[in-house]
Design an enzyme around this catalytic site. Structure first.
Site, PDB file in Angstrom:
ATOM      1  N   ARG A   1      -4.284  -2.230 -16.639  1.00  0.00           N
ATOM      2  CA  ARG A   1      -4.203  -3.524 -15.949  1.00  0.00           C
ATOM      3  C   ARG A   1      -5.630  -4.022 -15.674  1.00  0.00           C
ATOM      4  O   ARG A   1      -6.181  -3.758 -14.601  1.00  0.00           O
ATOM      5  CB  ARG A   1      -3.463  -3.374 -14.624  1.00  0.00           C
ATOM      6  CG  ARG A   1      -1.959  -3.110 -14.733  1.00  0.00           C
ATOM      7  CD  ARG A   1      -1.365  -2.994 -13.334  1.00  0.00           C
ATOM      8  NE  ARG A   1       0.068  -3.175 -13.318  1.00  0.00           N
ATOM      9  CZ  ARG A   1       0.951  -2.202 -13.101  1.00  0.00           C
ATOM     10  NH1 ARG A   1       0.541  -0.964 -12.899  1.00  0.00           N
ATOM     11  NH2 ARG A   1       2.252  -2.476 -13.074  1.00  0.00           N
TER      12      ARG A   1
ATOM     13  N   ARG B   1      -4.175  -4.597 -21.438  1.00  0.00           N
ATOM     14  CA  ARG B   1      -3.537  -5.899 -21.210  1.00  0.00           C
ATOM     15  C   ARG B   1      -4.601  -6.917 -20.818  1.00  0.00           C
ATOM     16  O   ARG B   1      -5.443  -6.626 -19.964  1.00  0.00           O
ATOM     17  CB  ARG B   1      -2.514  -5.773 -20.082  1.00  0.00           C
ATOM     18  CG  ARG B   1      -1.929  -7.105 -19.676  1.00  0.00           C
ATOM     19  CD  ARG B   1      -0.794  -6.942 -18.721  1.00  0.00           C
ATOM     20  NE  ARG B   1      -1.246  -6.673 -17.369  1.00  0.00           N
ATOM     21  CZ  ARG B   1      -0.413  -6.440 -16.350  1.00  0.00           C
ATOM     22  NH1 ARG B   1       0.886  -6.402 -16.566  1.00  0.00           N
ATOM     23  NH2 ARG B   1      -0.875  -6.211 -15.153  1.00  0.00           N
TER      24      ARG B   1
ATOM     25  N   HIS C   1       0.813  -1.214   0.000  1.00  0.00           N
ATOM     26  CA  HIS C   1       0.000   0.000   0.000  1.00  0.00           C
ATOM     27  C   HIS C   1       0.844   1.260   0.000  1.00  0.00           C
ATOM     28  O   HIS C   1       0.510   2.255  -0.625  1.00  0.00           O
ATOM     29  CB  HIS C   1      -0.913   0.030   1.217  1.00  0.00           C
ATOM     30  CG  HIS C   1      -2.207  -0.621   0.920  1.00  0.00           C
ATOM     31  ND1 HIS C   1      -2.983  -0.214  -0.134  1.00  0.00           N
ATOM     32  CD2 HIS C   1      -2.836  -1.650   1.491  1.00  0.00           C
ATOM     33  CE1 HIS C   1      -4.044  -0.983  -0.185  1.00  0.00           C
ATOM     34  NE2 HIS C   1      -3.976  -1.869   0.787  1.00  0.00           N
TER      35      HIS C   1
ATOM     36  N   CYS D   1       6.703  -0.581 -19.547  1.00  0.00           N
ATOM     37  CA  CYS D   1       5.558  -0.198 -18.717  1.00  0.00           C
ATOM     38  C   CYS D   1       5.737  -0.638 -17.275  1.00  0.00           C
ATOM     39  O   CYS D   1       4.834  -0.503 -16.467  1.00  0.00           O
ATOM     40  CB  CYS D   1       4.255  -0.740 -19.294  1.00  0.00           C
ATOM     41  SG  CYS D   1       4.179  -2.536 -19.288  1.00  0.00           S
TER      42      CYS D   1
HETATM   43  C1  PEP Z   1       5.659  -5.599 -14.943  1.00  0.00           C
HETATM   44  O1  PEP Z   1       5.776  -6.776 -14.602  1.00  0.00           O
HETATM   45  O2  PEP Z   1       6.614  -4.805 -15.036  1.00  0.00           O
HETATM   46  C2  PEP Z   1       4.324  -5.047 -15.236  1.00  0.00           C
HETATM   47  C3  PEP Z   1       4.179  -3.850 -15.755  1.00  0.00           C
HETATM   48  O3  PEP Z   1       3.253  -5.825 -14.912  1.00  0.00           O
HETATM   49  P1  PEP Z   1       2.704  -5.982 -13.410  1.00  0.00           P
HETATM   50  O4  PEP Z   1       3.505  -5.073 -12.535  1.00  0.00           O
HETATM   51  O5  PEP Z   1       1.273  -5.627 -13.462  1.00  0.00           O
HETATM   52  O6  PEP Z   1       2.958  -7.429 -13.163  1.00  0.00           O
HETATM   53 MG    MG Z   2       4.110  -8.114 -14.820  1.00  0.00          MG
END
Ligand code: PEP
Ligand code: MG
Length: 549
Positions: free
Chosen positions: A289, A325, A187, A485
């Protein structure tokens, strides 16, 4: 002069701040158990205390300026008002406990279940502890533990912040956050980014720093210097405000000083994050996401519900790119309706695109919903899959995207095998997006939630940069976009290096965009390439930072 002690953790929100360190008020200690003479009265006391905690959280949610913060508080209020929790309290009173100990034990039982579940639920343990501490304080007639209100700016230190604490943070007074525990998805990290506060998590030793000590916090590198003098603090503040002012002066699309364009995009979880993206003139969304919409679902969300959720975001971003995604379920983000329990090693198990091996219909439903939302809004929608490892997976996914009538198919690069084969993948997809959070985890075999391995998860690790460079080179050779990203994209120091490695877009939490925009505007494309070469050739992350600085 006292010696300066340097501590290090994981920087989760870039920015520099300096000020006196203060800690969250201590949690109330439990008194010795008292015999409960009147069980009904004890249950009534406990019930009233929990109701007061719920009411307090709801008041804070109402006051919270940020919707993410308010939502997290409402979720905490739901937990505190849970009937099953109250049943637990009743059972402990029946067994002879007084109200305080019954509350303590009821929360303790929940805690064990959450911890045993691991992943996302284990990270919610801090929320449970916070609720328990608040209820105990009410029962003991003590003020609820929380954020200090000294009336002057300060750096807040804590073991791990609970949502209720963060709602009380006044960004005008709290200069930065440092926690001893927590990880990149705690958090503290999520809320620091929402509030735009420099933050370092997983920083051992910070709770041993004496109250009032002047500290300097670097939310990009994760460094915390304790015991600096007033002159050093003032110099840091001056530098930080110059950086902020300089960042605010750049407002247009992302580009280097000689005009090489790099799209600056926002990471979002729902339409609620879109205003923050607009505020900083994000050029689009580089990571939507979608799994964050459905984290609490026992049932798979239906077609119409998904269409509505996606359409909201597409419509709000009218005319701009939205990279959506497909569900990234599993490991740290379990989706209850997928029933993924029982895997011995979930991060290496059936997660992300791999779920389509067992449940192809989940992917098909989602792609159909995305296509429908796109057709209703006319948005520039790009679709990508998480956790792709092979050319075969990329080929199958791209075909499914096109069969759904969607024009742009891409894959995330999160697995080293995929990075090594980026050129092959670009033969079958339209773009790549590098998820550095997972790419670090898998390249270094270091659990991304493990604060003790922060050094391995450092995005300046030359081996990680080398993998990114392989993808960037493949993008240059084919003329196809390659974005980043993961959290690495939000580090202004690293942004020019990523661009030098061939990355064409950077997607991050919206508040990180202005400093990154400024960092790019201060370099030519040639500078970026030169810095990238230096960083990749460095023996380690510390040296890479030094060489580039
Ligand atoms: C990552 O893995 O860098 C990503 C952007 O996806 P997440 O953080 O949602 O797993
Ligand atoms: Mg990821």
């Amino acid at each position: 002069m006292a010696e300066v002690v340097s501590l290090s953790g994981i920087g989760v929100c870039a920015g520099i701040a300096a000020g006196p360190l203060l800690r969250i008020a201590d949690v109330p200690a439990l008194p010795p158990p008292a015999a409960a003479a009147d069980p009904e009265a004890e249950v009534a006391r406990a019930t009233a205390a929990l109701a007061e905690v719920v009411a307090d959280l709801e008041r804070r949610a109402g006051r919270a300026g940020d919707e993410t913060v308010a939502e997290v508080l409402r979720a905490e209020a739901l937990m505190a008002g849970d009937e099953a929790l109250l049943d637990g309290v009743r059972e402990h009173v029946e067994d002879g406990a007084d109200a305080v100990h019954a509350v303590d034990r009821a929360f303790g039982a929940y805690r064990e279940v959450f911890e045993a579940a691991g992943g996302y639920l284990a990270e919610r343990v801090a929320d449970l502890d916070d609720l328990r501490n608040r209820a105990v304080a009410v029962l003991l007639g003590l003020p609820m533990p929380g954020v200090p209100q000294p009336g002057h700016p300060y750096v807040l230190a804590a073991k791990d912040l609970a949502p209720a604490d963060t709602a009380d943070l006044d960004p005008a007074l709290v200069l930065a956050l440092v926690t001893e525990a927590g990880g990149p998805t705690s958090h503290t990290a999520i809320l620091a980014r929402a509030l735009g506060l420099p933050a370092v998590v997983a920083c051992p030793g910070v709770l041993d720093v004496a109250e009032g000590t002047l500290v300097l916090v670097d939310g990009a590198s994760g460094r915390v210097d304790a015991g600096i003098d007033e002159a050093a603090a003032e110099a840091a503040r001056q530098g930080a405000s110059e950086v902020v002012a300089a960042a605010a002066a750049f407002t247009g699309p992302g580009r280097t000083s000689d005009g090489y364009e790099v799209k600056l995009l926002a990471n979002v979880g729902s339409v609620k994050n879109v205003p923050a993206a607009d505020e900083v003139n994000a050029e689009g969304i580089g990571l939507f996401r979608t799994e964050l919409l459905f984290l609490d679902r026992g049932q798979e969300p239906g077609h119409d519900e998904q269409v509505a959720a996606y359409r909201d975001v597409f419509a709000a971003m009218a005319g701009r790119r939205v990279v959506i995604r497909t569900l990234d379920a599993g490991a740290d983000k379990p989706l209850p309706f997928l029933n993924q329990e029982g895997e011995p090693n979930p991060a290496l198990g059936i997660r992300g695109l791999r779920i389509a091996r067992q449940r192809p219909q989940v992917l098909a439903t989602q792609l159909a919903a995305i296509a429908e939302a796109r057709s209703q809004t006319g948005a520039d929608v790009w679709v990508m899959a998480p956790m792709v490892s092979t050319l075969a997976e990329a080929t199958t996914f791209a075909a499914a995207v096109r069969d759904a009538g969607l024009p742009k198919a891409g894959v995330m690069i999160e697995v080293p095998a995929a990075a090594l084969r980026a050129a092959d993948l670009l033969q079958v997809v339209d773009f790549l997006s590098i998820g550095t959070n997972d790419l670090s985890q898998y390249a270094f075999a270091a659990d991304r939630m493990c604060g003790a391995l922060a050094d391995l998860l450092d995005p300046w690790q030359p081996a990680l940069l080398q993998l990114i460079g392989i993808c960037g080179a493949a993008g240059r050779a084919t003329g196809k976009p390659v974005g980043v990203c993961g959290e690495a994209a939000s580090d202004p120091g690293l942004a020019p290096i990523l661009v030098g490695l061939g990355v064409t877009s950077l997607s991050m939490s919206p508040r990180a965009i202005p400093p990154v925009r400024a960092a790019l505007a201060g370099r030519t494309a040639d500078d970026c390439r030169r810095l990238a070469e230096l960083a990749v050739a460095a023996p380690d992350a510390t040296e890479a930072r030094k060489l580039v600085a």
